[in-house]
Design a protein around this motif. Structure first.
Motif, short mmCIF file in Angstrom:
data_model
loop_
_atom_site.label_atom_id
_atom_site.label_comp_id
_atom_site.label_asym_id
_atom_site.label_seq_id
_atom_site.Cartn_x
_atom_site.Cartn_y
_atom_site.Cartn_z
N SER A 17 1.36 -1.18 -0.19
CA SER A 17 0.38 -0.09 0.05
C SER A 17 0.61 1.51 0.29
O SER A 17 0.82 2.12 -0.99
CB SER A 17 -0.84 -0.30 1.15
OG SER A 17 -1.71 1.02 1.39
N ASP A 43 -6.80 1.58 -0.15
CA ASP A 43 -6.27 0.12 0.55
C ASP A 43 -5.54 0.58 1.13
O ASP A 43 -5.22 0.10 2.54
CB ASP A 43 -5.19 0.31 -0.50
CG ASP A 43 -5.44 -0.90 -2.06
OD1 ASP A 43 -6.62 -0.96 -2.29
OD2 ASP A 43 -5.05 -0.61 -2.81
N THR A 46 -7.90 0.07 3.41
CA THR A 46 -8.35 -1.08 4.67
C THR A 46 -7.37 -1.73 5.17
O THR A 46 -7.60 -2.71 5.61
CB THR A 46 -8.28 -1.87 2.55
OG1 THR A 46 -9.21 -1.34 1.96
CG2 THR A 46 -8.66 -3.85 2.99
#
Length: 229
Positions: A17, A43, A46
């Protein structure tokens, strides 16, 4: 990944990421973020949620139950009613952000339910006063009735919350983010899941990345939810 006691997989995801974020640095003078940069920001968020789940195993079980419900009885019911001779094709259509839409809407519905629950003492107080007036019972001050109702309501409300309404709301939001194929393209997930989750499961760096790629109004609401932090 969140269940894995080893942090290796989560760290690798974070490294990817961070690398994707670094690779999508926009050219000097360009203001609008690219879709790849928006994807890198979501991302990052997440990965934060996965780390949060690794520290909250009970939340993982709640998410598993909701996920099993969707992939089990819900899918089976839809296949039976709408699948026809091509259930696989019917399922494919639902992959266009339908499931994350469903989860976000459930979370928002739970929020509206919670607000309605908070208005119950006001409703009960008004109902008691009206009932006593209609039946010409001995008059009671509204302050007295309101105090009695509020005192009785607090433990009852706690009983309702003990059933997990707030936890279920969080579960729907996290699962929506995790299963959404592209949160950077899905406004419902951005507003109904990422925004409220930012204050409890994300690192500041991820919030900063989201701020760089989402509209100013979204950022204002994010900072508002964080108390202006």
């Amino acid at each position: 990944m969140a269940r894995d006691p080893s942090p290796t997989g989560r760290q690798e995801a974070r490294d990817r990421s961070d690398s994707d974020w670094a690779k999508t640095q926009p050219p000097r003078g360009r203001r609008e973020p690219s879709q790849r940069r928006q994807a890198a920001a979501t991302d990052s968020a997440t990965v934060d949620l996965i780390d949060w789940l690794s520290e909250n195993p009970s939340a993982i079980e709640h998410i598993q139950k909701v996920g099993d419900l969707l992939t089990g009885s819900v899918i089976s019911t839809l296949d039976e009613r709408f699948g026809g001779s091509k259930p696989r094709e019917a399922r494919r259509i639902l992959t266009d952000h339908f499931w994350c839409d469903l989860l976000v809407a459930l979370a928002e519905g739970i929020e509206e339910f919670s607000k309605a629950v908070d208005r119950i003492p006001e409703y009960v107080t008004a109902t008691i006063i009206k009932s006593r007036n209609d039946e010409r019972s001995s008059p009671l001050s509204e302050a007295l009735v309101a105090l009695a109702v509020q005192t009785a309501w607090e433990p009852i409300k706690n009983m309702i919350r003990a059933t997990g309404v707030e936890e279920l709301q969080r579960t729907c939001r996290i699962l929506a983010v995790l299963i959404c194929p592209a949160p950077e393209d899905h406004a419902a997930v951005q507003n109904g899941a990422l925004l409220p989750l930012a204050k409890e499961g994300m690192l500041e760096i991820s919030r900063e990345r989201l701020e760089q790629v989402f509209p100013a109004e979204w950022v204002r609401r994010l900072r508002g939810d964080l108390g202006g932090a």
